[in-house]
Design an enzyme around this catalytic site. Structure first.
Site, PDB file in Angstrom:
ATOM      1  N   ARG A  26       0.820  -1.229   0.000  1.00 40.31           N
ATOM      2  CA  ARG A  26       0.000   0.000   0.000  1.00 40.31           C
ATOM      3  C   ARG A  26       0.847   1.270   0.000  1.00 40.31           C
ATOM      4  O   ARG A  26       0.507   2.276   0.622  1.00 40.31           O
ATOM      5  CB  ARG A  26      -0.950   0.008   1.203  1.00 40.31           C
ATOM      6  CG  ARG A  26      -1.997  -1.079   1.178  1.00 40.31           C
ATOM      7  CD  ARG A  26      -2.898  -0.989   2.393  1.00 40.31           C
ATOM      8  NE  ARG A  26      -2.153  -1.234   3.623  1.00 40.31           N
ATOM      9  CZ  ARG A  26      -2.551  -0.846   4.830  1.00 40.31           C
ATOM     10  NH1 ARG A  26      -3.673  -0.158   4.969  1.00 40.31           N
ATOM     11  NH2 ARG A  26      -1.821  -1.115   5.901  1.00 40.31           N
ATOM     12  N   GLU A 622     -24.649  -3.429  -5.790  1.00 36.37           N
ATOM     13  CA  GLU A 622     -23.440  -3.582  -6.592  1.00 36.37           C
ATOM     14  C   GLU A 622     -23.288  -4.958  -7.226  1.00 36.37           C
ATOM     15  O   GLU A 622     -22.581  -5.105  -8.209  1.00 36.37           O
ATOM     16  CB  GLU A 622     -22.202  -3.234  -5.769  1.00 36.37           C
ATOM     17  CG  GLU A 622     -21.582  -4.333  -4.973  1.00 36.37           C
ATOM     18  CD  GLU A 622     -20.378  -3.827  -4.182  1.00 36.37           C
ATOM     19  OE1 GLU A 622     -19.474  -4.618  -3.970  1.00 36.37           O
ATOM     20  OE2 GLU A 622     -20.359  -2.654  -3.783  1.00 36.37           O
ATOM     21  N   HIS A 711     -16.383  11.618   2.586  1.00 37.13           N
ATOM     22  CA  HIS A 711     -15.166  11.243   1.870  1.00 37.13           C
ATOM     23  C   HIS A 711     -14.328  12.454   1.490  1.00 37.13           C
ATOM     24  O   HIS A 711     -13.320  12.338   0.804  1.00 37.13           O
ATOM     25  CB  HIS A 711     -15.511  10.422   0.622  1.00 37.13           C
ATOM     26  CG  HIS A 711     -16.144   9.108   0.966  1.00 37.13           C
ATOM     27  ND1 HIS A 711     -15.420   8.035   1.425  1.00 37.13           N
ATOM     28  CD2 HIS A 711     -17.430   8.702   0.940  1.00 37.13           C
ATOM     29  CE1 HIS A 711     -16.236   7.023   1.669  1.00 37.13           C
ATOM     30  NE2 HIS A 711     -17.455   7.399   1.378  1.00 37.13           N
TER      31      HIS A 711
END
Length: 779
Positions: A26, A622, A711
């Site tokens: 990451r 989704e 966000h």
């Protein structure tokens, strides 16, 4: 039918459609977040990107991949990248265009700095995955130009390493259809004529830089669309063919071309990619493939982490080669490897990932090796033959393993009755009972669940897992955090509280760790959006709940306050969709196994006097197939799974659910069928556009449209929230309206969470006062 002469397998090629881009550990996440906080420079951020790209390219070269992608890297999102490349930049960012990195990240998550305050672009799910993309915004007079040459730069970067890559571009039709019209009375598909010159300039720049092949991604081809869109495809690709000598690989994935197969096969491209994992019947198209075209066969699953059935893959490859020759076949994954982790060999701890289960799995590096194994097996390479035998042995061991099968779980599932899917009484009756019990004000305020997971919280969790602090010390720390969080919520005046979820690492992983049939990884990270990475659990066997999972934490939290405390659970559909799921039984069966486990937890919470229980289902949409004709079957088992999980309680217990970052308008009747007493949904980035559906559809239960975007670090004003709530009241009776953020606050800092929630509560109180006065006047 006369068979073509078969050209030998030595001409067979392999390709990768896209590689993970967050870095093995990451690195991109850490660099982006450090850059946003001003801890590293832009040059340092870009150097991290270069190192990730270099590693990815050299790895694929080492694994003997013939066609290696470039421009599959992004600092945030590939659709956002295309917006910049095509200058599809909304007007509110116009004065940021001189500094592209500021512009780029402002479009991604907003900007509130040095007197500048702009909201982010909307974000939603990428087809039926858990990846989120930035939604392009189009206006009637939209203009495009070749504004950013990222794709060219990255191609040249790879070329300097001696690697001839295949640039990956989102196709012009898919790009337009992924976006939204921000004005009325026009169709974004009509913008194609203006888009193509800029798009072709990008292709010409790649050709000038030395590119030979380009991947153009058009997953929209596997969806339902009109004849107008079909004409747009013909026009666009005719123009592209006339304008460049590049060899175009037309990528389709996540489904079957179906009735668009003839259209697709007729487009003037050199190669067509077929996803044979999602659409295995497409292998029949080899009978219709024109002689001037190559087929890319997606025979390795790019969406899941199980070793692939190489026997089935070989069958597809040989069937295609028997008709068109190996020189016209490319072995490929079904889609980009963006959706799976980097390397299984990074998983060293057998206490986390048991050796037996690990032997059944493959991550990106291993699936890249599977591509090469298939090619070399066909060419009779000895090592490839050994690898093939080993793969088959692992598949057989998994099939027969007692770890996978639990007769008690299957027996319980078989005994479900219709009554198990229904509450005691309809919502109208439940509402009166709940209002009397809860006595909440008009516009009740709450949050979605989690509060900021600070560095201190993460450090304590890490120390506990490493054995550096005792279980008692860790529990005391968590309880102190919960108490502090509850007292702060009481102080600012929230009506329904949450405990903050400080004990949880992830909303799915936390539950998976306590359910049978799940296993986990240390480094199995995938990108969800931007710098947000998740480590999906792995469902390998039948699922049950050995013990209560949340009851002790929620009851402790409720003991600290007289206000209602929500029990917080993740729903069965979301646990399914956000995990890597076993592929040896229908997903519907696995989902109902999870639903029974969640049902047990819901009932235990109710027995412990928890009166409001939230069962989050952000992934309810989704998993929908891309073709609408397949929706009813999917939605039937998905909604039934939620009802199975939530219907074991009394009428007085209020069931909430939460959904975020998906378009729900076209499944609103199915959402109503879930029969949750309250739903909360993401709405702020779309400026409440998602509520338009309530003009025509009477949603019978209560709803909390998100009033600010969690966000983004920007802090909404009271006036901004009031305006959104006023807009919401034009669609929803205020008596049915809740006030809440878009989503959980785990990824935010306290410095923006505190003022944002205070503004939200102040807005709710002001509206409460206005509507209370109106009621008094009416009476």
């Amino acid at each position: 039918m006369k068979m073509e002469k078969i050209i030998g397998p030595s001409k067979l090629r392999t390709q990768v459609l896209g590689y993970p881009r967050i870095g093995t550990y990451r690195e991109l996440k850490k660099a982006c977040e450090a850059f946003w906080k001003g801890r590293i420079s832009e040059d340092e951020l870009r150097e991290t990107g270069r190192q990730i790209r270099r590693t990815n390219w050299l790895t694929q070269k080492d694994k003997k991949i013939d066609l290696i992608p470039s421009n599959d890297f992004s600092f945030y999102d590939q659709v956002l990248d295309m917006c910049l490349m095509m200058n599809a930049i909304p007007q509110r960012y116009e004065d940021l265009k001189d500094h592209k990195s500021t512009l780029y990240f402002a479009m991604a998550h907003g900007l509130q700095k040095n007197g500048k305050d702009v909201i982010a672009m909307e974000m939603t799910k990428w087809w039926d995955t858990n990846y989120h993309y930035i939604v392009p915004e189009f206006i009637k007079e939209q203009q495009f130009e070749f504004f950013d040459d990222k794709a060219v730069q990255e191609f040249c970067e790879a070329k300097a390493l001696g690697i001839q890559t295949v640039p990956v571009l989102i196709g012009p039709i898919t790009f337009l259809m992924l976006g939204k019209e921000k004005e009325e009375h026009f169709d974004r598909l009509d913008l194609l004529e203006r888009l193509l010159p800029a798009y072709i300039k990008l292709l010409n720049a790649l050709e000038k830089a030395g590119a030979e092949w380009v991947q153009i991604e058009e997953p929209y081809l596997v969806t339902d669309f009109s004849e107008k869109a079909a004409d747009a495809y013909r026009y666009a690709f005719d123009r592209i063919k006339e304008s460049t000598r590049l060899k175009i690989i037309l990528n389709t994935y996540f489904g079957d071309l179906g009735d668009h197969a003839d259209l697709t096969l007729a487009l003037p491209v050199r190669c067509i990619h077929l996803d044979l994992i999602r659409g295995p019947k497409q292998i029949q198209l080899i009978r219709k493939i024109p002689k001037d075209k190559i087929l890319s066969l997606g025979v390795i699953d790019g969406r899941n982490i199980w070793r692939d059935d190489l026997t089935q893959s070989l069958s597809f490859i040989r069937e295609a080669a028997s008709r068109i020759g190996y020189d016209r076949v490319i072995i490929s994954p079904s889609c980009s490897f963006l959706h799976i982790p980097y390397d299984l060999e990074l998983e060293k701890d057998e206490n986390i990932l048991p050796r037996e289960v690990k032997n059944w799995m493959a991550f990106t590096l291993q699936k890249t090796e599977e591509l090469t194994t298939l090619k070399e097996y066909i060419n009779k390479d000895t090592e490839a033959i050994k690898a093939y035998v080993t793969q088959n042995r692992a598949l057989k061991e998994r099939e027969l393993s007692p770890k996978v099968h639990d007769a008690k779980v299957k027996d319980r599932l078989s005994q479900i009755t219709d009554d198990d899917y229904h509450r005691q009484h309809p919502y109208a009756i439940r509402k009166k009972i709940q209002e009397k019990k809860l006595n909440l004000p008009l516009f009740p305020t709450t949050t979605i669940g989690s509060f900021p997971q600070t560095r201190e919280v993460r450090n304590w969790r890490s120390k506990y897992r490493k054995g550096e602090v005792s279980a008692d010390a860790y529990q005391k720390f968590l309880k102190d955090e919960i108490i502090r969080c509850i007292h702060w919520q009481e102080k600012i005046g929230l009506d329904v509280l949450v405990h903050g979820e400080f004990e949880r690492n992830d909303m799915v992983e936390y539950f998976g760790e306590q359910l049978s049939g799940f296993t986990f990884t240390q480094n199995g990270w995938v990108q969800s959006y931007g710098s947000r990475c998740v480590k999906p659990p792995i469902i390998y066997g039948d699922i049950s709940r050995p013990h209560p999972m949340t009851v002790s934490w929620i009851t402790f939290a409720q003991s600290q306050t007289a206000k209602p405390m929500k029990g917080m659970l993740t729903g069965p559909v979301t646990i399914l969709e956000w995990s890597f799921v076993r592929n040896d039984q229908p997903r519907s069966e696995t989902c109902k196994q999870i639903a029974l486990a969640i049902r047990d937890e819901v009932c235990d919470l109710e027995k412990s006097k928890i009166g409001i229980i939230q069962i989050d289902e952000p992934a309810i949409r989704e998993g929908l197939p891309l073709r609408k004709e397949e929706w009813p079957g999917h939605l039937k088992w998905a909604v039934d799974s939620f009802r199975l999980a939530s219907s074991g309680v009394k009428d007085e217990t209020q069931i909430h659910t939460h959904m975020c970052y998906s378009e729900f308008n076209d499944i609103i009747a199915d959402i109503a069928r879930m029969d949750a007493d309250v739903i909360t949904i993401e709405c702020s980035r779309s400026q409440m556009e998602l509520l338009d559906v309530f003009r025509d559809f009477h949603y019978p239960n209560e709803i909390g449209p998100g009033v600010y975007d969690i966000h983004s670090a920007r802090i909404p004003s009271v006036e901004e929230i009031i305006n959104l709530l006023k807009k919401a009241t034009t669609f929803i009776d205020p008596q049915y309206l809740w006030v809440n953020p878009d989503c959980g606050l785990k990824t935010r800092g306290w410095e923006e969470t505190q003022p944002s929630l205070c503004h939200m509560i102040k807005a709710a109180r002001q509206l409460r006062s206005v509507y209370s006065q109106e009621r008094r006047n009416e009476s």
